[in-house]
Write an enzyme that holds these catalytic residues in place. Structure first.
Site, PDB file in Angstrom:
ATOM      1  N   PHE A 174       0.805  -1.220   0.000  1.00 46.78           N
ATOM      2  CA  PHE A 174       0.000   0.000   0.000  1.00 46.78           C
ATOM      3  C   PHE A 174       0.839   1.271   0.000  1.00 46.78           C
ATOM      4  O   PHE A 174       0.364   2.329  -0.386  1.00 46.78           O
ATOM      5  CB  PHE A 174      -0.951   0.013   1.216  1.00 46.78           C
ATOM      6  CG  PHE A 174      -0.284   0.411   2.515  1.00 46.78           C
ATOM      7  CD1 PHE A 174      -0.128   1.750   2.842  1.00 46.78           C
ATOM      8  CD2 PHE A 174       0.208  -0.550   3.395  1.00 46.78           C
ATOM      9  CE1 PHE A 174       0.504   2.132   4.033  1.00 46.78           C
ATOM     10  CE2 PHE A 174       0.838  -0.180   4.578  1.00 46.78           C
ATOM     11  CZ  PHE A 174       0.992   1.167   4.889  1.00 46.78           C
ATOM     12  N   LYS A 198      -1.229  -7.109  -9.260  1.00 49.09           N
ATOM     13  CA  LYS A 198      -2.208  -7.221  -8.159  1.00 49.09           C
ATOM     14  C   LYS A 198      -1.800  -6.167  -7.124  1.00 49.09           C
ATOM     15  O   LYS A 198      -0.930  -6.398  -6.293  1.00 49.09           O
ATOM     16  CB  LYS A 198      -2.138  -8.635  -7.568  1.00 49.09           C
ATOM     17  CG  LYS A 198      -3.397  -9.130  -6.873  1.00 49.09           C
ATOM     18  CD  LYS A 198      -3.850  -8.282  -5.716  1.00 49.09           C
ATOM     19  CE  LYS A 198      -2.999  -8.470  -4.469  1.00 49.09           C
ATOM     20  NZ  LYS A 198      -3.365  -7.491  -3.394  1.00 49.09           N
ATOM     21  N   GLU A 201      -4.862  -4.011  -1.732  1.00 52.23           N
ATOM     22  CA  GLU A 201      -6.308  -3.818  -1.543  1.00 52.23           C
ATOM     23  C   GLU A 201      -6.596  -2.615  -0.655  1.00 52.23           C
ATOM     24  O   GLU A 201      -7.733  -2.188  -0.528  1.00 52.23           O
ATOM     25  CB  GLU A 201      -6.940  -5.095  -0.954  1.00 52.23           C
ATOM     26  CG  GLU A 201      -6.424  -5.505   0.423  1.00 52.23           C
ATOM     27  CD  GLU A 201      -5.127  -6.315   0.379  1.00 52.23           C
ATOM     28  OE1 GLU A 201      -4.304  -6.121  -0.544  1.00 52.23           O
ATOM     29  OE2 GLU A 201      -4.937  -7.137   1.303  1.00 52.23           O
ATOM     30  N   CYS A 306       9.743   1.485   3.622  1.00 56.11           N
ATOM     31  CA  CYS A 306      10.716   0.414   3.883  1.00 56.11           C
ATOM     32  C   CYS A 306      12.100   0.996   4.109  1.00 56.11           C
ATOM     33  O   CYS A 306      12.982   0.314   4.599  1.00 56.11           O
ATOM     34  CB  CYS A 306      10.730  -0.594   2.750  1.00 56.11           C
ATOM     35  SG  CYS A 306      11.470   0.037   1.247  1.00 56.11           S
ATOM     36  N   GLU A 405       9.459  -4.223  13.055  1.00 54.74           N
ATOM     37  CA  GLU A 405       9.088  -3.134  12.139  1.00 54.74           C
ATOM     38  C   GLU A 405       7.750  -2.565  12.627  1.00 54.74           C
ATOM     39  O   GLU A 405       6.724  -3.244  12.577  1.00 54.74           O
ATOM     40  CB  GLU A 405       8.945  -3.659  10.706  1.00 54.74           C
ATOM     41  CG  GLU A 405       8.597  -2.557   9.728  1.00 54.74           C
ATOM     42  CD  GLU A 405       8.457  -3.037   8.281  1.00 54.74           C
ATOM     43  OE1 GLU A 405       7.875  -4.106   8.053  1.00 54.74           O
ATOM     44  OE2 GLU A 405       8.927  -2.317   7.379  1.00 54.74           O
TER      45      GLU A 405
HETATM   46  P1  NAD Z   1       1.563  -6.662   2.948  1.00 55.12           P
HETATM   47  O1  NAD Z   1       2.590  -7.724   2.974  1.00 55.12           O
HETATM   48  O2  NAD Z   1       0.471  -6.722   3.925  1.00 55.12           O
HETATM   49  O3  NAD Z   1       0.862  -6.626   1.495  1.00 55.12           O
HETATM   50  C1  NAD Z   1       1.620  -6.565   0.317  1.00 55.12           C
HETATM   51  C2  NAD Z   1       0.896  -7.315  -0.780  1.00 55.12           C
HETATM   52  O4  NAD Z   1       0.859  -8.710  -0.447  1.00 55.12           O
HETATM   53  C3  NAD Z   1      -0.541  -6.872  -0.963  1.00 55.12           C
HETATM   54  O5  NAD Z   1      -0.829  -6.814  -2.342  1.00 55.12           O
HETATM   55  C4  NAD Z   1      -1.344  -7.954  -0.253  1.00 55.12           C
HETATM   56  O6  NAD Z   1      -2.611  -8.158  -0.837  1.00 55.12           O
HETATM   57  C5  NAD Z   1      -0.473  -9.177  -0.421  1.00 55.12           C
HETATM   58  N1  NAD Z   1      -0.579 -10.123   0.706  1.00 55.12           N
HETATM   59  C6  NAD Z   1      -0.620  -9.798   2.018  1.00 55.12           C
HETATM   60  N2  NAD Z   1      -0.687 -10.916   2.769  1.00 55.12           N
HETATM   61  C7  NAD Z   1      -0.689 -11.957   1.915  1.00 55.12           C
HETATM   62  C8  NAD Z   1      -0.750 -13.369   2.096  1.00 55.12           C
HETATM   63  N3  NAD Z   1      -0.834 -13.921   3.293  1.00 55.12           N
HETATM   64  N4  NAD Z   1      -0.737 -14.150   0.999  1.00 55.12           N
HETATM   65  C9  NAD Z   1      -0.668 -13.610  -0.225  1.00 55.12           C
HETATM   66  N5  NAD Z   1      -0.613 -12.272  -0.455  1.00 55.12           N
HETATM   67  C10 NAD Z   1      -0.621 -11.456   0.603  1.00 55.12           C
HETATM   68  O7  NAD Z   1       2.359  -5.264   3.026  1.00 55.12           O
HETATM   69  P2  NAD Z   1       1.745  -3.804   3.164  1.00 55.12           P
HETATM   70  O8  NAD Z   1       1.225  -3.625   4.533  1.00 55.12           O
HETATM   71  O9  NAD Z   1       0.877  -3.490   2.012  1.00 55.12           O
HETATM   72  O10 NAD Z   1       3.086  -2.921   2.983  1.00 55.12           O
HETATM   73  C11 NAD Z   1       3.973  -2.638   4.025  1.00 55.12           C
HETATM   74  C12 NAD Z   1       5.154  -3.588   4.022  1.00 55.12           C
HETATM   75  O11 NAD Z   1       5.826  -3.532   2.765  1.00 55.12           O
HETATM   76  C13 NAD Z   1       6.207  -3.172   5.058  1.00 55.12           C
HETATM   77  O12 NAD Z   1       6.680  -4.337   5.698  1.00 55.12           O
HETATM   78  C14 NAD Z   1       7.297  -2.519   4.218  1.00 55.12           C
HETATM   79  O13 NAD Z   1       8.583  -2.553   4.803  1.00 55.12           O
HETATM   80  C15 NAD Z   1       7.223  -3.354   2.973  1.00 55.12           C
HETATM   81  N6  NAD Z   1       7.827  -2.672   1.830  1.00 55.12           N
HETATM   82  C16 NAD Z   1       9.037  -3.108   1.401  1.00 55.12           C
HETATM   83  C17 NAD Z   1       9.674  -2.469   0.350  1.00 55.12           C
HETATM   84  C18 NAD Z   1      11.022  -2.945  -0.118  1.00 55.12           C
HETATM   85  O14 NAD Z   1      11.454  -2.550  -1.185  1.00 55.12           O
HETATM   86  N7  NAD Z   1      11.719  -3.768   0.649  1.00 55.12           N
HETATM   87  C19 NAD Z   1       9.055  -1.379  -0.279  1.00 55.12           C
HETATM   88  C20 NAD Z   1       7.797  -0.958   0.180  1.00 55.12           C
HETATM   89  C21 NAD Z   1       7.192  -1.625   1.248  1.00 55.12           C
END
Ligand code: NAD
Length: 505
Positions: A174, A198, A201, A306, A405
């Site tokens: 997000f 994808k 959401e 991140c 985090e």
């Molecule tokens: P999230 O992991 O909750 O969601 C990311 C994506 O994964 C979404 O599209 C979600 O629908 C999907 N997803 C979530 N849980 C899932 C599951 N159990 N099975 C399959 N798909 C699933 O992350 P978020 O809250 O949207 O974003 C924040 C996180 O992203 C933080 O941990 C941040 O550090 C990380 N992030 C990392 C980078 C990087 O380059 N390392 C960059 C931006 C954000």
């Protein structure tokens, strides 16, 4: 946010084979996540969570488009991307406004993130040069069947080409809803792949609008498809036999699952994951730059980044000036809705995030840290998901505010006697996305660079976000895979190599 059966579905659209499909019309209903403006609570969008049927259609559309698209000359493939880049520049303010409303960033942060996305498109426009292969003539001489070429035998040449993989999938978080998808699909499609995106959401509208602009720019139907959904949709995509590669950006928890599942299904996969980034502050640092860098890094994007510098490791007496300096600077940050004039920090994405950050403030107190600035007491709007900047001092290894985090505006300050002790503290983290040092000593900066375990380093900069031409990823639990996002790694990730050995008789 609420998840309800058959809830309102405004904006809950997929974009498959060039057609916008209302989320409400597909998959016979199912769970929908309704999102609200995190500053006001006004409804913004709804995303269907269980649209597996649409995910299947998206993969099929991408698979159909692949045959023609992969055969289209690369110089022709990048033409829509040039037009797309120009359109993004024209529509940057519109896109930033969506991000402000749906995510809560400040207008300046949202504009900055759109700009960084445009940089990635610009880089992908260079695909004709970037995916060029290599040739080594005369790797051997053959005397079988033919002894021409001065009777010494014919030469044998060898070359390696870079070819597209097929259907690639991108799963995005997000926190950068315009930029992170642009890390992925422009390079993938420039290299001749087709794509299924994808998006998160939690704020799906910006990625949908960007995908519409790509079509407006002339990207043929089926080359880029967008499907909304939750975990069941992701699992369908990453195990699909027509999918060749998976790019993921998000939390370590989801990333570990996606890495194992995708790799287990035989996909090429890269997962850029969560982080706990440390900044080392040496006593000889330029004080103004260190205070500004640590403050901006910890609280920028409301800590939802991140690359957020969420731990400051002060060496010697550096904490004596850093902590009061950061507290004073943080108190001056104006907390408001992102598009309010002079706003320096917006709300957190949703009520769960606010609860999580408030819980971590309690954890910090329980674990014995000193609360130097309490984000619960900041001057901020009464409604919305606001929490002010929080600073914990005298933090120790093992405290939850040091290890986890938090993904909110919280800074944990630790104190060490020497640079080596500070580096050891950084290296104890399970994460390794980025690390920063503030110092005026070249020797110490060099020692830090040699010893610290993180994929992206900064010297006297708070947020070392690399430009699009450089690879982007961390180490340890911040990354699973081999090839990073962006730069030449992006080209390598989205292409496979083929070697040809040629002998002309
Ligand atoms: P999230 O992991 O909750 O969601 C990311 C994506 O994964 C979404 O599209 C979600 O629908 C999907 N997803 C979530 N849980 C899932 C599951 N159990 N099975 C399959 N798909 C699933 O992350 P978020 O809250 O949207 O974003 C924040 C996180 O992203 C933080 O941990 C941040 O550090 C990380 N992030 C990392 C980078 C990087 O380059 N390392 C960059 C931006 C954000």
């Amino acid at each position: 946010m609420s998840a309800t059966k058959h809830a309102a579905t405004q904006n809950a659209a997929h974009l498959i084979a060039g057609r916008r499909i209302d989320g409400a019309g597909g998959a016979g209903g199912g769970q929908v996540r309704t999102n609200v403006d995190p500053a006001s609570g006004a409804p913004t969008s709804a995303a269907p969570l269980e649209s597996v049927r649409e995910a299947e259609e998206a993969v099929q559309a991408a698979a159909r488009a692949f045959e023609t698209w992969s055969a289209t000359p690369v110089g022709d493939r990048v033409q829509p991307l040039f037009r797309f880049k120009a359109l993004l520049e024209q529509r940057a303010e519109e896109l930033a406004a969506i991000v402000v409303r749906e995510h809560g960033k400040t207008t300046a942060e949202a504009m900055g993130s759109v700009r960084r996305g445009i940089d990635c498109v610009e880089f992908a426009c260079g695909a004709p040069g970037l995916m060029m292969g290599r040739t080594l003539p005369q790797i051997a001489v053959s005397t079988s069947f033919c002894r021409t070429e001065d009777q010494g035998g014919v030469g044998i040449d060898s070359s390696v080409d870079r070819l597209p993989l097929g259907v690639c999938v991108g799963i995005t978080p997000f926190n950068f809803p315009v930029m992170v998808p642009l890390w992925m699909w422009p390079m993938a499609v420039a290299c001749g792949n087709t794509f299924v995106l994808k998006p998160s959401e939690k704020d799906p509208t910006a990625a949908l609008r960007v995908t519409e602009l790509a079509h407006e720019a002339g990207l043929p139907p089926g080359v880029l498809n967008l499907v909304n959904g939750g975990p069941s949709v992701v699992d369908h995509l990453i195990t699909h036999d027509r999918v060749a590669a998976v790019s993921f950006v998000g939390s370590t928890r989801a990333g570990e699952h996606i890495y194992k599942t995708s790799a287990g299904a035989g996909k090429r996969v890269q997962c850029m994951c969560g982080a706990k980034n440390h900044s080392i502050i040496m006593p000889d640092a330029n004080r103004g730059a260190a205070i500004e860098g640590v403050t901006g890094s910890a609280f920028g994007n409301t800590g939802q980044r991140c690359l957020a510098g969420s731990v400051a490791v002060c060496v010697g007496d550096a904490a004596e000036w850093l902590v009061p300096g950061v507290v004073e600077a943080a108190k001056k940050i104006r907390i408001d809705r992102g598009d309010a004039p002079g706003c320096g920090m917006g709300p957190l994405i949703d009520a769960e995030s606010k609860e999580r950050v408030l819980k971590y403030i309690e954890f910090g107190i329980e674990d014995g840290a000193t609360l130097a600035l309490d984000g619960r007491e900041a001057d901020m709007p009464g409604e919305g998901n606001f929490v002010g900047p929080t600073v914990f001092d005298h933090c120790k290894p093992g405290m939850r505010v040091v290890e986890d985090e938090i993904f909110g505006p919280a800074l944990s300050v630790m104190r060490e006697e020497t640079l080596d002790a500070a580096i050891a503290t950084v290296n104890r983290s399970k994460y390794g996305n980025m690390a920063v040092i503030f110092t005026s000593s070249g020797h110490d900066a060099r020692r830090f660079g040699a010893k610290v375990e993180a994929g992206m380093l900064g010297v006297n900069v708070g947020v070392p976000a690399p430009m699009a031409a450089f690879p982007f990823a961390g180490w340890k639990k911040s990354f699973y895979g081999d090839l990073h996002a962006n730069g030449e790694d992006g080209v390598r990730f989205y292409t496979k190599q083929r070697v040809t050995v040629t002998r002309w008789l």
